[in-house]
Write an enzyme that holds these catalytic residues in place. Structure first.
Site, PDB file in Angstrom:
ATOM      1  N   ASN A 104       0.869  -1.184   0.000  1.00 34.43           N
ATOM      2  CA  ASN A 104       0.000   0.000   0.000  1.00 34.43           C
ATOM      3  C   ASN A 104       0.900   1.225   0.000  1.00 34.43           C
ATOM      4  O   ASN A 104       1.551   1.510   1.004  1.00 34.43           O
ATOM      5  CB  ASN A 104      -0.892  -0.035   1.250  1.00 34.43           C
ATOM      6  CG  ASN A 104      -1.625   1.281   1.467  1.00 34.43           C
ATOM      7  OD1 ASN A 104      -1.795   2.069   0.534  1.00 34.43           O
ATOM      8  ND2 ASN A 104      -2.068   1.505   2.699  1.00 34.43           N
ATOM      9  N   TRP A 105       0.914   1.922  -1.124  1.00 33.50           N
ATOM     10  CA  TRP A 105       1.822   3.070  -1.224  1.00 33.50           C
ATOM     11  C   TRP A 105       1.277   4.332  -0.564  1.00 33.50           C
ATOM     12  O   TRP A 105       1.953   5.367  -0.558  1.00 33.50           O
ATOM     13  CB  TRP A 105       2.104   3.375  -2.690  1.00 33.50           C
ATOM     14  CG  TRP A 105       3.084   2.444  -3.329  1.00 33.50           C
ATOM     15  CD1 TRP A 105       3.731   1.392  -2.735  1.00 33.50           C
ATOM     16  CD2 TRP A 105       3.536   2.486  -4.687  1.00 33.50           C
ATOM     17  NE1 TRP A 105       4.548   0.780  -3.637  1.00 33.50           N
ATOM     18  CE2 TRP A 105       4.456   1.428  -4.850  1.00 33.50           C
ATOM     19  CE3 TRP A 105       3.261   3.296  -5.776  1.00 33.50           C
ATOM     20  CZ2 TRP A 105       5.096   1.172  -6.064  1.00 33.50           C
ATOM     21  CZ3 TRP A 105       3.881   3.055  -6.981  1.00 33.50           C
ATOM     22  CH2 TRP A 105       4.800   1.999  -7.119  1.00 33.50           C
ATOM     23  N   LYS A 106       0.046   4.306  -0.100  1.00 38.82           N
ATOM     24  CA  LYS A 106      -0.572   5.497   0.507  1.00 38.82           C
ATOM     25  C   LYS A 106      -0.420   6.693  -0.440  1.00 38.82           C
ATOM     26  O   LYS A 106      -0.546   6.516  -1.652  1.00 38.82           O
ATOM     27  CB  LYS A 106       0.046   5.775   1.878  1.00 38.82           C
ATOM     28  CG  LYS A 106       0.093   4.515   2.733  1.00 38.82           C
ATOM     29  CD  LYS A 106       0.467   4.788   4.145  1.00 38.82           C
ATOM     30  CE  LYS A 106       0.682   3.475   4.875  1.00 38.82           C
ATOM     31  NZ  LYS A 106       0.493   3.563   6.298  1.00 38.82           N
ATOM     32  N   HIS A 119      -9.288   1.039   5.134  1.00 40.27           N
ATOM     33  CA  HIS A 119      -7.976   1.186   5.769  1.00 40.27           C
ATOM     34  C   HIS A 119      -8.124   2.103   6.986  1.00 40.27           C
ATOM     35  O   HIS A 119      -8.923   3.046   6.972  1.00 40.27           O
ATOM     36  CB  HIS A 119      -6.983   1.765   4.759  1.00 40.27           C
ATOM     37  CG  HIS A 119      -5.575   1.727   5.256  1.00 40.27           C
ATOM     38  ND1 HIS A 119      -5.074   2.670   6.117  1.00 40.27           N
ATOM     39  CD2 HIS A 119      -4.577   0.839   5.043  1.00 40.27           C
ATOM     40  CE1 HIS A 119      -3.805   2.363   6.402  1.00 40.27           C
ATOM     41  NE2 HIS A 119      -3.481   1.256   5.772  1.00 40.27           N
ATOM     42  N   GLU A 136      -6.468   4.484   8.037  1.00 41.24           N
ATOM     43  CA  GLU A 136      -6.287   5.914   7.771  1.00 41.24           C
ATOM     44  C   GLU A 136      -7.559   6.513   7.180  1.00 41.24           C
ATOM     45  O   GLU A 136      -7.884   7.671   7.425  1.00 41.24           O
ATOM     46  CB  GLU A 136      -5.074   6.128   6.852  1.00 41.24           C
ATOM     47  CG  GLU A 136      -3.786   5.886   7.631  1.00 41.24           C
ATOM     48  CD  GLU A 136      -2.620   5.387   6.800  1.00 41.24           C
ATOM     49  OE1 GLU A 136      -2.666   5.474   5.564  1.00 41.24           O
ATOM     50  OE2 GLU A 136      -1.662   4.886   7.416  1.00 41.24           O
ATOM     51  N   GLU A 149      -5.026  -5.276  10.549  1.00 40.71           N
ATOM     52  CA  GLU A 149      -3.983  -4.266  10.725  1.00 40.71           C
ATOM     53  C   GLU A 149      -4.188  -3.575  12.074  1.00 40.71           C
ATOM     54  O   GLU A 149      -4.983  -2.623  12.173  1.00 40.71           O
ATOM     55  CB  GLU A 149      -4.069  -3.234   9.605  1.00 40.71           C
ATOM     56  CG  GLU A 149      -3.842  -3.825   8.233  1.00 40.71           C
ATOM     57  CD  GLU A 149      -3.230  -2.804   7.298  1.00 40.71           C
ATOM     58  OE1 GLU A 149      -2.131  -3.068   6.799  1.00 40.71           O
ATOM     59  OE2 GLU A 149      -3.820  -1.735   7.110  1.00 40.71           O
ATOM     60  N   GLY A 179       2.832   1.996  10.587  1.00 37.49           N
ATOM     61  CA  GLY A 179       3.743   3.123  10.436  1.00 37.49           C
ATOM     62  C   GLY A 179       4.474   3.499  11.714  1.00 37.49           C
ATOM     63  O   GLY A 179       5.081   4.565  11.800  1.00 37.49           O
ATOM     64  N   SER A 229       3.844  -2.485  10.073  1.00 36.17           N
ATOM     65  CA  SER A 229       5.316  -2.484  10.177  1.00 36.17           C
ATOM     66  C   SER A 229       5.951  -3.802   9.750  1.00 36.17           C
ATOM     67  O   SER A 229       6.922  -4.247  10.359  1.00 36.17           O
ATOM     68  CB  SER A 229       5.730  -2.097  11.598  1.00 36.17           C
ATOM     69  OG  SER A 229       5.296  -0.779  11.894  1.00 36.17           O
ATOM     70  N   GLY A 268       2.963  -1.176   4.159  1.00 33.91           N
ATOM     71  CA  GLY A 268       2.978   0.235   3.804  1.00 33.91           C
ATOM     72  C   GLY A 268       4.391   0.683   3.467  1.00 33.91           C
ATOM     73  O   GLY A 268       4.897   0.475   2.366  1.00 33.91           O
ATOM     74  N   GLY A 269       5.069   1.272   4.456  1.00 36.73           N
ATOM     75  CA  GLY A 269       6.382   1.893   4.252  1.00 36.73           C
ATOM     76  C   GLY A 269       7.386   1.028   3.495  1.00 36.73           C
ATOM     77  O   GLY A 269       8.058   1.503   2.570  1.00 36.73           O
TER      78      GLY A 269
END
Ligand code: PEP
Length: 267
Positions: free
Chosen positions: A9-11, A95, A97, A167, A173, A213, A234-235
């Site tokens: 997931n590149w956000k 998600h 966020e 999640e 993150g 993470s 993500g990251g």
């Protein structure tokens, strides 16, 4: 058993040009991968670039959100039909966020999940608890509420098509990963609830990804858990080598030995 799904997931990161550069490296790093499915979810503006960059590869592309309507006066939104016709096969829904910053509710998750399925997309529906809920012993209650509210009213056929991502929000993150046991226990809770609503066979076939993470150095112990059917990253999905190491979790030592140039590059 279906293959694990390793999803990124590149956000809100990467321009179309940066997307192009990512796939120029990443495609070669994962070209031989057969043990899992690979999915990347870039921002909406990058979807076409990503789809074009992955034609005839083993990398699939998904969106990060959709609006639950076919078309209409909804400025700034994109529909499942648009995502599908851009060449995508999956879409992230609910998600944390989106729940937190855009106030998405379980009812929105349900509507979006149905819209995605109607458009021929596989929804990847995210659930998870915040730290206070975990510390207050409320994890199971939260997961059950999100599962029932977001997915409980689907038909059996609809349910068979989707993927769930657990999640824990305290792990997204933050660099704090759930221990394999915490993740596996939460997955078991979700699967138990799925069995109550849709039957044990449907629950057994449900793919549940872990997200929070995930990094090259912890993916192996997470994927060793039988309950974990893949990861949502993500990251660590933003860098081609890092995500390729995650995808190659089974033999990342051998993978590293065979990729000296890329490894040097990443330093
Ligand atoms: C995510 O965005 O879904 C996620 C799990 O992020 P990170 O891997 O950076 O924690």
């Amino acid at each position: 058993m279906t293959r694990p799904l390793m999803a990124g997931n590149w956000k809100m990161y990467k321009t179309p040009t940066e997307t192009q550069h990512f796939f120029e490296k990443f495609n070669a790093l994962v070209a031989d991968v057969r043990h899992c499915e690979i999915l990347i979810c870039p921002p909406a503006l990058d979807l076409t670039t990503a789809v074009e960059a992955t034609i005839q590869t083993n990398v699939a592309i998904g969106a990060q959100n959709l609006y639950p309507g076919k078309e209409g006066a909804f400025t700034g939104e994109i529909s499942g039909r648009m995502i599908k016709s851009a060449g995508c096969c999956h879409v992230l829904i609910g998600h944390s966020e989106r729940r937190r910053y855009f106030h998405e509710t379980d009812a929105n998750v349900f509507e979006k999940t149905v819209a995605a399925l109607e458009a021929g997309l596989t929804p990847v529906v995210c659930v998870g608890e915040v730290l206070e809920e975990r510390e207050g012993g409320k994890t199971e209650e939260v997961l059950v509420r999100q599962f029932r509210g977001g997915l409980g009213e689907l038909t059996a056929d609809q349910f068979a098509e989707l993927v769930v991502a657990y999640e824990p929000i305290w792990a997204i993150g933050t660099g704090k990963t759930a221990t394999p046991k915490i993740a596996a226990d939460a997955h078991a809770t979700i699967r138990k609830e799925a069995a109550k609503v849709f039957g044990s066979s449907a629950a057994k076939s449900l793919r549940i990804l872990y997200g929070g993470s995930v990094k090259p150095d912890n993916v192996g112990i997470l994927m060793a858990q039988e309950e974990i059917n893949g990861v949502l990253v993500g990251g660590a999905s933003l860098d081609p080598l890092s995500f390729a190491k995650i995808v190659n979790y089974r033999n990342s030592d051998r993978f590293l030995e065979t990729q000296p140039h890329q490894l040097m590059h990443s330093r």
